[in-house]
Design a protein around this motif. Sequence first.
Motif, PDB file in Angstrom:
ATOM      1  N   THR A 113      40.268  23.339  20.428  1.00 53.85           N
ATOM      2  CA  THR A 113      39.128  23.209  21.313  1.00 53.85           C
ATOM      3  C   THR A 113      37.965  22.423  20.820  1.00 53.85           C
ATOM      4  O   THR A 113      37.054  21.817  21.471  1.00 53.85           O
ATOM      5  CB  THR A 113      38.559  24.534  21.715  1.00 53.85           C
ATOM      6  OG1 THR A 113      38.483  25.367  20.633  1.00 53.85           O
ATOM      7  CG2 THR A 113      39.633  25.508  22.577  1.00 53.85           C
ATOM      8  N   ALA A 114      37.987  22.370  19.255  1.00 57.67           N
ATOM      9  CA  ALA A 114      37.089  21.452  18.694  1.00 57.67           C
ATOM     10  C   ALA A 114      36.958  20.080  18.864  1.00 57.67           C
ATOM     11  O   ALA A 114      36.085  19.284  19.045  1.00 57.67           O
ATOM     12  CB  ALA A 114      36.880  21.667  17.199  1.00 57.67           C
ATOM     13  N   TYR A 119      44.882  25.122  24.104  1.00 57.64           N
ATOM     14  CA  TYR A 119      44.672  26.563  23.912  1.00 57.64           C
ATOM     15  C   TYR A 119      43.104  26.792  23.722  1.00 57.64           C
ATOM     16  O   TYR A 119      42.305  25.831  23.269  1.00 57.64           O
ATOM     17  CB  TYR A 119      45.241  27.072  22.611  1.00 57.64           C
ATOM     18  CG  TYR A 119      46.693  26.848  22.653  1.00 57.64           C
ATOM     19  CD1 TYR A 119      47.791  28.064  23.373  1.00 57.64           C
ATOM     20  CD2 TYR A 119      47.472  25.892  21.979  1.00 57.64           C
ATOM     21  CE1 TYR A 119      48.994  27.714  23.505  1.00 57.64           C
ATOM     22  CE2 TYR A 119      48.847  25.807  22.228  1.00 57.64           C
ATOM     23  CZ  TYR A 119      49.573  26.701  22.834  1.00 57.64           C
ATOM     24  OH  TYR A 119      50.986  26.701  22.808  1.00 57.64           O
ATOM     25  N   VAL A 120      42.610  27.834  24.195  1.00 58.42           N
ATOM     26  CA  VAL A 120      41.294  28.034  23.950  1.00 58.42           C
ATOM     27  C   VAL A 120      41.379  29.651  23.337  1.00 58.42           C
ATOM     28  O   VAL A 120      42.214  30.216  23.693  1.00 58.42           O
ATOM     29  CB  VAL A 120      40.608  28.224  25.422  1.00 58.42           C
ATOM     30  CG1 VAL A 120      40.207  26.894  25.802  1.00 58.42           C
ATOM     31  CG2 VAL A 120      41.098  28.989  26.319  1.00 58.42           C
ATOM     32  N   HIS A 179      32.166  29.618  25.328  1.00 58.03           N
ATOM     33  CA  HIS A 179      31.983  30.228  23.863  1.00 58.03           C
ATOM     34  C   HIS A 179      32.775  29.398  23.050  1.00 58.03           C
ATOM     35  O   HIS A 179      32.506  29.439  21.813  1.00 58.03           O
ATOM     36  CB  HIS A 179      32.856  31.645  23.983  1.00 58.03           C
ATOM     37  CG  HIS A 179      33.108  32.380  23.145  1.00 58.03           C
ATOM     38  ND1 HIS A 179      34.413  32.294  22.197  1.00 58.03           N
ATOM     39  CD2 HIS A 179      32.401  33.110  22.260  1.00 58.03           C
ATOM     40  CE1 HIS A 179      34.207  32.825  21.237  1.00 58.03           C
ATOM     41  NE2 HIS A 179      33.178  33.685  21.274  1.00 58.03           N
ATOM     42  N   ASP A 180      33.809  28.556  23.456  1.00 59.96           N
ATOM     43  CA  ASP A 180      34.749  27.685  22.679  1.00 59.96           C
ATOM     44  C   ASP A 180      33.806  26.541  22.247  1.00 59.96           C
ATOM     45  O   ASP A 180      34.553  25.572  21.519  1.00 59.96           O
ATOM     46  CB  ASP A 180      36.047  27.503  23.271  1.00 59.96           C
ATOM     47  CG  ASP A 180      36.838  28.546  23.094  1.00 59.96           C
ATOM     48  OD1 ASP A 180      36.681  29.532  22.227  1.00 59.96           O
ATOM     49  OD2 ASP A 180      37.763  28.834  23.918  1.00 59.96           O
ATOM     50  N   GLY A 181      32.795  26.364  22.756  1.00 60.88           N
ATOM     51  CA  GLY A 181      32.033  25.122  22.420  1.00 60.88           C
ATOM     52  C   GLY A 181      32.369  23.619  23.202  1.00 60.88           C
ATOM     53  O   GLY A 181      31.753  22.484  22.472  1.00 60.88           O
ATOM     54  N   ILE A 182      33.160  23.714  24.320  1.00 60.39           N
ATOM     55  CA  ILE A 182      33.071  22.728  25.101  1.00 60.39           C
ATOM     56  C   ILE A 182      32.033  22.007  25.492  1.00 60.39           C
ATOM     57  O   ILE A 182      31.539  22.739  26.303  1.00 60.39           O
ATOM     58  CB  ILE A 182      34.244  22.782  25.970  1.00 60.39           C
ATOM     59  CG1 ILE A 182      35.478  23.307  25.039  1.00 60.39           C
ATOM     60  CG2 ILE A 182      34.746  21.424  26.760  1.00 60.39           C
ATOM     61  CD1 ILE A 182      36.890  23.692  25.944  1.00 60.39           C
ATOM     62  N   PRO A 183      31.627  20.733  25.302  1.00 61.13           N
ATOM     63  CA  PRO A 183      30.332  20.365  25.637  1.00 61.13           C
ATOM     64  C   PRO A 183      29.866  20.195  27.146  1.00 61.13           C
ATOM     65  O   PRO A 183      28.984  20.340  27.816  1.00 61.13           O
ATOM     66  CB  PRO A 183      29.987  18.925  25.102  1.00 61.13           C
ATOM     67  CG  PRO A 183      31.062  18.986  23.899  1.00 61.13           C
ATOM     68  CD  PRO A 183      32.134  19.890  24.357  1.00 61.13           C
ATOM     69  N   ARG A 220      39.318  14.044  21.963  1.00 62.65           N
ATOM     70  CA  ARG A 220      39.215  12.995  21.060  1.00 62.65           C
ATOM     71  C   ARG A 220      40.570  12.664  20.665  1.00 62.65           C
ATOM     72  O   ARG A 220      41.453  13.434  20.604  1.00 62.65           O
ATOM     73  CB  ARG A 220      38.449  13.746  19.582  1.00 62.65           C
ATOM     74  CG  ARG A 220      36.981  13.742  19.646  1.00 62.65           C
ATOM     75  CD  ARG A 220      36.584  14.215  18.288  1.00 62.65           C
ATOM     76  NE  ARG A 220      35.079  14.388  18.535  1.00 62.65           N
ATOM     77  CZ  ARG A 220      34.598  15.736  18.970  1.00 62.65           C
ATOM     78  NH1 ARG A 220      35.324  16.582  19.336  1.00 62.65           N
ATOM     79  NH2 ARG A 220      33.478  15.933  18.964  1.00 62.65           N
ATOM     80  N   CYS A 221      40.767  11.526  20.156  1.00 65.36           N
ATOM     81  CA  CYS A 221      42.214  11.011  19.835  1.00 65.36           C
ATOM     82  C   CYS A 221      42.314  11.673  18.367  1.00 65.36           C
ATOM     83  O   CYS A 221      41.521  11.592  17.430  1.00 65.36           O
ATOM     84  CB  CYS A 221      42.319   9.550  19.592  1.00 65.36           C
ATOM     85  SG  CYS A 221      42.132   8.480  20.823  1.00 65.36           S
TER      86      CYS A 221
END
Length: 122
Positions: free
Chosen positions: A34-35, A3-4, A62-66, A24-25
């Motif tokens: 999304t974090a 989900y975003v 916007h969701d901060g995905i690098p 991440r695991c």
Amino acid sequence: MHYVQSRPGSPGFSFRRPDVALHRCIGDERKLTTADVLLVAEVVSPGSEYTDTVDKRAEYAHDGIPIYLVVHLDAERRVEIIQEYRLDWASQSYRLAETHQDVLRLTEPFPVEIFFTSLDGA
């Protein structure tokens, strides 16, 4: 299911699912957010170019995905290029970092080298 957050100014979440998400695991007791996502990739197909290159790019930033990868296919549906976008944290928008041809080489979130021929099944 990934989900975003929905578009800025809209409440709730969308059911936007990237073609590939690396995260991440996390333990079974937590839900993926999304974090936790480190990288997403979208494969551009006929009719999805605007959504993949404009809408999703803005939403994932916007969701901060690098890292955001956009995979472009040729007429035979083989990988032609992969555009690598990196998040500019100050503006919360992506900047084109690299256009990969023949091989995808990343240093983050970990070092990896993937030859396009291995993605094409050749």
